[in-house]
Design an enzyme around this catalytic site. Structure first.
Site, PDB file in Angstrom:
ATOM      1  N   ARG A   1      -1.183  -8.407 -21.275  1.00  0.00           N
ATOM      2  CA  ARG A   1      -2.100  -8.102 -22.382  1.00  0.00           C
ATOM      3  C   ARG A   1      -1.421  -7.202 -23.420  1.00  0.00           C
ATOM      4  NH1 ARG A   1      -4.539  -3.087 -22.210  1.00  0.00           N
ATOM      5  NH2 ARG A   1      -6.330  -3.744 -23.457  1.00  0.00           N
TER       6      ARG A   1
ATOM      7  N   ASP B   1      -6.613   1.779 -25.727  1.00  0.00           N
ATOM      8  CA  ASP B   1      -7.007   1.666 -24.318  1.00  0.00           C
ATOM      9  C   ASP B   1      -7.400   2.995 -23.726  1.00  0.00           C
ATOM     10  OD1 ASP B   1      -6.652  -0.936 -23.870  1.00  0.00           O
ATOM     11  OD2 ASP B   1      -4.620  -0.775 -23.115  1.00  0.00           O
TER      12      ASP B   1
ATOM     13  N   GLU C   1       1.720  -7.714   7.963  1.00  0.00           N
ATOM     14  CA  GLU C   1       1.926  -6.262   7.839  1.00  0.00           C
ATOM     15  C   GLU C   1       2.968  -5.941   6.770  1.00  0.00           C
ATOM     16  OE1 GLU C   1      -0.968  -6.006  10.006  1.00  0.00           O
ATOM     17  OE2 GLU C   1      -0.022  -4.091   9.533  1.00  0.00           O
TER      18      GLU C   1
ATOM     19  N   PRO D   1       0.825  -1.212   0.000  1.00  0.00           N
ATOM     20  CA  PRO D   1       0.000   0.000   0.000  1.00  0.00           C
ATOM     21  C   PRO D   1       0.859   1.261   0.000  1.00  0.00           C
ATOM     22  CG  PRO D   1      -0.486  -1.408   1.922  1.00  0.00           C
ATOM     23  CD  PRO D   1       0.671  -2.002   1.220  1.00  0.00           C
TER      24      PRO D   1
HETATM   25  N1  LIG Z   1      -2.546  -1.190  -3.352  1.00  0.00           N
HETATM   26  C1  LIG Z   1      -2.436  -2.076  -2.287  1.00  0.00           C
HETATM   27  C2  LIG Z   1      -1.438  -3.042  -2.076  1.00  0.00           C
HETATM   28  C3  LIG Z   1      -1.755  -3.657  -0.892  1.00  0.00           C
HETATM   29  C4  LIG Z   1      -0.972  -4.709  -0.205  1.00  0.00           C
HETATM   30  C5  LIG Z   1       0.096  -5.334  -0.872  1.00  0.00           C
HETATM   31  C6  LIG Z   1       0.869  -6.264  -0.217  1.00  0.00           C
HETATM   32  C7  LIG Z   1       0.584  -6.586   1.127  1.00  0.00           C
HETATM   33  C8  LIG Z   1       1.201  -7.421   2.073  1.00  0.00           C
HETATM   34  C9  LIG Z   1       0.482  -7.306   3.258  1.00  0.00           C
HETATM   35  N2  LIG Z   1      -0.518  -6.410   3.054  1.00  0.00           N
HETATM   36  C10 LIG Z   1      -1.465  -6.021   4.083  1.00  0.00           C
HETATM   37  C11 LIG Z   1      -1.103  -4.695   4.657  1.00  0.00           C
HETATM   38  C12 LIG Z   1      -2.092  -3.938   5.257  1.00  0.00           C
HETATM   39  C13 LIG Z   1      -1.773  -2.697   5.822  1.00  0.00           C
HETATM   40  C14 LIG Z   1      -0.473  -2.227   5.807  1.00  0.00           C
HETATM   41  C15 LIG Z   1       0.525  -2.981   5.194  1.00  0.00           C
HETATM   42  C16 LIG Z   1       0.207  -4.230   4.625  1.00  0.00           C
HETATM   43  C17 LIG Z   1      -0.488  -5.961   1.774  1.00  0.00           C
HETATM   44  C18 LIG Z   1      -1.289  -5.027   1.111  1.00  0.00           C
HETATM   45  N3  LIG Z   1      -2.863  -3.099  -0.398  1.00  0.00           N
HETATM   46  N4  LIG Z   1      -3.279  -2.136  -1.269  1.00  0.00           N
END
Ligand SMILES: Nc1cc(-c2ccc3ccn(Cc4ccccc4)c3c2)n[nH]1
Length: 242
Positions: A157, A172, A115, A88
């Site tokens: 794709r 696209d 996490e 995220p």
């Molecule tokens: N765009 C996007 C990507 C992710 C993502 C990607 C990989 C992981 C690995 C663990 N988590 C859970 C998580 C929740 C909160 C804070 C940190 C990690 C993930 C979430 N969420 N949204």
């Protein structure tokens, strides 16, 4: 293109074997390896996570297990892989990124859970290969697998011979910086709703103009910031009447 995915839920990547992506594998446009991270554990519990230093909720994925997995999966061959780490907290993944990665010979996706992955894994890998920490949107998933599937589909794709109609990749959404306008097919009238006359007129210039106007209007209402980001001169005189 070679694609490897490392995950503790290998079955999450089964959709890669379906439909368009499955055909791309059959036609050997891509080769896909899905690897279970637990194969690199050495304890009876096959532990991949531990408590976070500094406290806080949840667990963090262990660096030693990830390090051994990446050493093996990303072992130097004729090409060097790009390591993609969904998170995220990553830079936004967009069509430009998909186009850039579609020229790579080898992508490796490290799918975290809990996490996330101990940061030292990413820092260590970056000494040997390009590493990109990438977000697919401002919302929080439970792990990286869905993000990896999304990005793999967006990249694959674009590869020659994968899409039945190569033009559709060029036309696209986002390829010209605008959103896609509405599309229609038979019947000509459906629940008292007719197809816009211009689309049945056979006047290709008028059709192209109408479609451009619809894309501009939709972009203006739904994603006005995309209009502001258009390169200077991309909006021609006819557009400005919109
Ligand atoms: N765009 C996007 C990507 C992710 C993502 C990607 C990989 C992981 C690995 C663990 N988590 C859970 C998580 C929740 C909160 C804070 C940190 C990690 C993930 C979430 N969420 N949204």
């Amino acid at each position: 293109m070679r694609i490897d995915v490392i995950t503790i839920f290998p079955d999450y990547l089964n959709p890669l074997r379906e439909a368009l992506l499955g055909k791309a594998i059959e036609r050997e446009r891509i080769s896909v390896g899905v690897h279970d991270l637990r194969d690199w554990t050495h304890d009876v519990h096959r532990a991949v996570d531990d408590s976070p230093y500094g406290g806080g909720p949840g667990m963090v994925m262990k660096p030693d297990v990830w390090g051994e997995a990446l050493d093996e999966v990303c072992a130097p061959q004729e090409a060097t892989p790009r390591l993609v780490v969904p998170t995220p907290a990553g830079r936004p993944f967009d069509q430009k990124t998909a186009v850039r990665w579609s020229n790579d010979p080898w992508l490796v996706f490290a799918c975290g859970r809990y996490e996330g992955i101990d940061q030292r894994v990413i820092d260590d890998a970056a000494t040997r290969m390009p590493v990109e920490e990438v977000s697919i949107g401002d919302y929080v998933l439970v792990g990286g697998e869905v993000a990896a599937l999304t990005m793999i589909e967006a990249v694959v794709r674009l590869l020659p011979g994968v899409l039945g109609n190569p033009l559709s990749a060029e036309q696209d959404s986002f390829s010209d910086g605008l959103l896609e306008g509405p599309c229609y097919t038979r019947p000509e009238v459906w629940r008292d709703r007719p197809v816009p006359d211009v689309l049945r007129s056979g006047n290709h210039a008028a059709i192209a103009r109408w479609r451009r106007d619809q894309a501009l209007e939709r972009t203006f209402h739904r994603r006005p910031e995309l209009l502001a980001a258009l390169p200077e001169g991309d909006l021609d005189k006819a557009d400005r009447k919109q």
